[in-house]
Scaffold this active site. Structure first.
Site, PDB file in Angstrom:
ATOM      1  N   ASN A 248      -9.108   4.064   6.388  1.00  0.00           N
ATOM      2  CA  ASN A 248      -9.007   4.923   7.563  1.00  0.00           C
ATOM      3  C   ASN A 248     -10.215   4.832   8.490  1.00  0.00           C
ATOM      4  O   ASN A 248     -11.317   4.505   8.062  1.00  0.00           O
ATOM      5  CB  ASN A 248      -8.895   6.403   7.125  1.00  0.00           C
ATOM      6  CG  ASN A 248      -7.590   6.728   6.455  1.00  0.00           C
ATOM      7  OD1 ASN A 248      -6.530   6.575   7.036  1.00  0.00           O
ATOM      8  ND2 ASN A 248      -7.658   7.173   5.215  1.00  0.00           N
ATOM      9  N   GLU A 331      -6.201  11.789  -3.990  1.00  0.00           N
ATOM     10  CA  GLU A 331      -6.521  11.275  -2.653  1.00  0.00           C
ATOM     11  C   GLU A 331      -6.840   9.786  -2.756  1.00  0.00           C
ATOM     12  O   GLU A 331      -7.735   9.394  -3.524  1.00  0.00           O
ATOM     13  CB  GLU A 331      -7.714  12.032  -2.057  1.00  0.00           C
ATOM     14  CG  GLU A 331      -8.258  11.465  -0.769  1.00  0.00           C
ATOM     15  CD  GLU A 331      -7.204  11.345   0.317  1.00  0.00           C
ATOM     16  OE1 GLU A 331      -7.033  10.234   0.859  1.00  0.00           O
ATOM     17  OE2 GLU A 331      -6.533  12.360   0.597  1.00  0.00           O
ATOM     18  N   GLY A 357      -0.590   8.627  -4.593  1.00  0.00           N
ATOM     19  CA  GLY A 357       0.138   9.777  -5.111  1.00  0.00           C
ATOM     20  C   GLY A 357       1.276   9.412  -6.038  1.00  0.00           C
ATOM     21  O   GLY A 357       1.419   9.980  -7.129  1.00  0.00           O
ATOM     22  N   ASP A 374       1.298  16.186   0.820  1.00  0.00           N
ATOM     23  CA  ASP A 374       0.686  16.235   2.155  1.00  0.00           C
ATOM     24  C   ASP A 374       0.145  14.857   2.511  1.00  0.00           C
ATOM     25  O   ASP A 374      -1.034  14.694   2.841  1.00  0.00           O
ATOM     26  CB  ASP A 374      -0.438  17.280   2.176  1.00  0.00           C
ATOM     27  CG  ASP A 374      -0.940  17.555   3.594  1.00  0.00           C
ATOM     28  OD1 ASP A 374      -0.224  17.209   4.555  1.00  0.00           O
ATOM     29  OD2 ASP A 374      -2.051  18.097   3.729  1.00  0.00           O
TER      30      ASP A 374
END
Length: 533
Positions: A248, A331, A357, A374
Site C-alpha cells: 500500500n 492484517e 484473511g 473489513d
C-alpha cells in the site's frame, strides 16, 4: 574501446538486453504504485497497465526491427535508451500532475467508465513512450550480435534469455527491495540511472555523443533533486507520516480530534483514532451492534476476530464498549500494524497476525462469537474474500450464535450492483441477514447469523447498556436495520467480477459528486467553473 570493439563485446550487448528487460518490468511495477493512490490497485488497473505496456513494446519491436535494417547505427539505439532513461526519471517529477490533470478533464468529459478511461490515458501519456523506446532494443541488438545465419538461433536465444532474466529481477527487486525501502519515486530514478549508465558507457567508448550524455546527466540530476519524494498527496501539508509498504501507499494525518490512516490519496479513510475516546462517527460505530447481536451482555467471554484489522479501530472500539472481549486481528500489511502501534495507540500486546484473511481461516481451527470482515476498499475488493466459498468458511469459524459483520463501502443504485451481489452471496450461506446504512457516508453494514435470534439478542443487549451515548448509538442502528430479502446474484471463487461491479458504483458516485460542477461548466465554461471552485 571504440565502437567496433564495444559491438564485438557480446557480453556488453547481452547486458544491454538484460538491463532493458529489467527496467521494463521495474517501470511496470512502478506504474502500478504510481496509479494505485488515484485509481486503486484493482485487477482493472493492472489490466490497463499490462495492456498499454504490451502495446508499447509491440510497437517498439516493429519499429526497432525495421529501423535496424534500414540504418543499423548503434548510436541511434543507445540514443533511444538515453531518451528513455530521462523520460523515466521525469515520471516521479511530473507523473502525479499528469494523472490529476487527465482525471480533472475526464471528470467533466466522461459519464461512464471513468476509471478505465483515466487509467488508460494516464498510462498512455506517462509510460508508453519510454517503453516503446525500450521495445526497440531487442531487434536492434539482434542486428549487432548475429554474426551469421548459422548461429542466429543461438544469438536470439541468448538475447531472449538475457531479457527474461533481467525481467525476473526487475519484477522482484522493486516489489521486495526498492519500493519498500526507498519508495516508488526513487525506484524510477534507480532504473533510469541504470539505463543512463548503459548509454554513457557506449558513447564514451565510441568517443562521440558526449554532448548528449552531458545533457542527459544534467537532466537526470535535476530529476533526482526534484523527483526524490514519496509524497503523492502534494497538496497536503503537515502529514504525520507518508510512505509505502509492499502492499500500500500509506498516509497518516493528525487532526485536532483524531488521527487518520488512508491508503488512498483521493478517496476514503481506512482507520481512525478519536483522541477523546469518543465514537468515530463512521461505520466502525455501527459494527459495534454485532457483539450485542451475538449476546455480548449475557456472556462472560466473547471472542472477536477482525479480518482486515487496519490500525485496530474496531478492536479499540470494542475494548472501550465491552469488558469481556478477547480480540484477534488479521492484517496482511505488517507496516500498517507498525503504524497502528506508533500513531493509533494499538497496544504492543494486541494480538495481530500478519496474514491474508482467508488464508488465516483456512489455517485456524478456533471459533469466534463475532467475525468482522473489513477488507474492502473502494473498488479494491479481494475476490477471494467475497465469494460463497469464503463466507462459508467464515460461518464454519463462528459459534452457534455467532455473528458476522461486513463493511460494504459502496452503495450501488442499479440493479445487480456490487452490494447486491455481496449481500445475496452472504444470504446464500446465512439464514438471517440484516443491513443498515451508515448516515453521512456510502458505507453499509451487513450483519449475518444462523442463530435465528440475532435481533432478539440485539434488543435485549441494548436494554442492558449503561453508557447513554452507546445506547443512543445502538438506537440509531436499530432504527436503520432492514431485513435483507435475497436475490440470485452470487459470487463464487470461479466467477467474482468484483472489479467491474465496483467500477459501476464508482461511476455513480463520481457522477453524483460532480454533477454540480458539470452544470456550471456547461453553463458558464471554464471561467465559471474556476469561479465556482
Amino acid at each position: 574501446m571504440d565502437e567496433k570493439k564495444i559491438l564485438s563485446n557480446k557480453t556488453y550487448l547481452y547486458l544491454t538486453e538484460f538491463f532493458a528487460g529489467m527496467s521494463v518490468m521495474a517501470v511496470e511495477l512502478g506504474a502500478s504504485r504510481l496509479l494505485a493512490p488515484y485509481f486503486s490497485s484493482s485487477q482493472i488497473v493492472w489490466t490497463i497497465i499490462i495492456g498499454t505496456i504490451m502495446i508499447a513494446m509491440a510497437l517498439g519491436n516493429i519499429y526497432g526491427g525495421r529501423y535496424a535494417d534500414k540504418n543499423p547505427n548503434p548510436d541511434k539505439l543507445y540514443g533511444r535508451i538515453l531518451i528513455a532513461a530521462i523520460w523515466i526519471a521525469l515520471i516521479p517529477v511530473a507523473g502525479k500532475y499528469v494523472i490529476l490533470g487527465i482525471s480533472a478533464v475526464l471528470i467533466l468529459a466522461v459519464n461512464s467508465n471513468f476509471l478505465i478511461w483515466a487509467g488508460f490515458l494516464a498510462c498512455m501519456a506517462i509510460f508508453v513512450f519510454p517503453l516503446f523506446l525500450l521495445g526497440t532494443v531487442t531487434p536492434s541488438l539482434v542486428k549487432y550480435t548475429m554474426e551469421s545465419l548459422s548461429d542466429s538461433g543461438k544469438t536470439v536465444g541468448m538475447l531472449n534469455a538475457s531479457n527474461t532474466i533481467g525481467s525476473i529481477l526487475g519484477t522482484f527487486l522493486p516489489t521486495f527491495v526498492t519500493i519498500p525501502a526507498v519508495g516508488t519515486s526513487v525506484t524510477f530514478l534507480i532504473f533510469s540511472g541504470i539505463l543512463l549508465l548503459l548509454s554513457l558507457l557506449y558513447f564514451i567508448s565510441a568517443k562521440r555523443g558526449l554532448g548528449r550524455i552531458a545533457v542527459g546527466i544534467f537532466l537526470f540530476l535535476i530529476c533526482c533533486a526534484t523527483g526524490y519524494s514519496d509524497s503523492f498527496a502534494f497538496w497536503e501539508n503537515g502529514l504525520t507520516y507518508e510512505g509505502e509498504s509492499v502492499y500500500n501507499y500509506l498516509q497518516v494525518k493528525e487532526e485536532d480530534d483524531s488521527v487518520i490512516l488512508s491508503t488512498n490519496v483521493l478517496f476514503g479513510v481506512q482507520s481512525i483514532l478519536k483522541k477523546d475516546d469518543s465514537f468515530t462517527g463512521m461505520y466502525y460505530d455501527y459494527a459495534l451492534a454485532a457483539p450485542l447481536m451475538a449476546g455480548a451482555m449475557e456472556k462472560d467471554d466473547m471472542k472477536v476476530l477482525v479480518l482486515g484489522n487496519g490500525t485496530g479501530t474496531f478492536m479499540t472500539q470494542c475494548g472501550r464498549c465491552f469488558d469481556n472481549m478477547q480480540m484477534k486481528g488479521v492484517e496482511i500489511d505488517e507496516k500498517i500494524t507498525t503504524l497502528a502501534r506508533e500513531y493509533f495507540a494499538l497496544p504492543e500486546d494486541a494480538d495481530v497476525i500478519t496474514y491474508d484473511g482467508r488464508a488465516y481461516l483456512n489455517a485456524a481451527d478456533e471459533k469466534y462469537d463475532v467475525i468482522m470482515v473489513d477488507a474492502y476498499q473502494d473498488i479494491t475488493i479481494p475476490f477471494q474474500m467475497s465469494s460463497i466459498e469464503f463466507f462459508t468458511l467464515v460461518k464454519e469459524h463462528l459459534t452457534d450464535d455467532g455473528v458476522m459483520v461486513v463493511n460494504m463501502n459502496m452503495r450501488g443504485k442499479e440493479e445487480g450492483n456490487i452490494n447486491q451481489y455481496l449481500a445475496d452471496t452472504i444470504a446464500g450461506v446465512f439464514g438471517e441477514v440484516y443491513t443498515a446504512d451508515v448516515p453521512g457516508s456510502t458505507n453499509r453494514e451487513l450483519y449475518a447469523s444462523n442463530s435465528g435470534r440475532m435481533i432478539e439478542s440485539f434488543d435485549a443487549g441494548r436494554d442492558k447498556l449503561s453508557n447513554p451515548d452507546f445506547s443512543e448509538l445502538m438506537e440509531r442502528v436499530s432504527l436503520g436495520l432492514l431485513a435483507y430479502q435475497p436475490g440470485n446474484y452470487l459470487l463464487t471463487d470461479d466467477k467474482a467480477p468484483v472489479e467491474v461491479l465496483g467500477m459501476q458504483v464508482i461511476d455513480d458516485l463520481i457522477e453524483d459528486e460532480i454533477e454540480y460542477y458539470k452544470n456550471i461548466f456547461q453553463r458558464d465554461g471554464i471561467k465559471g467553473l474556476l469561479n465556482g471552485m
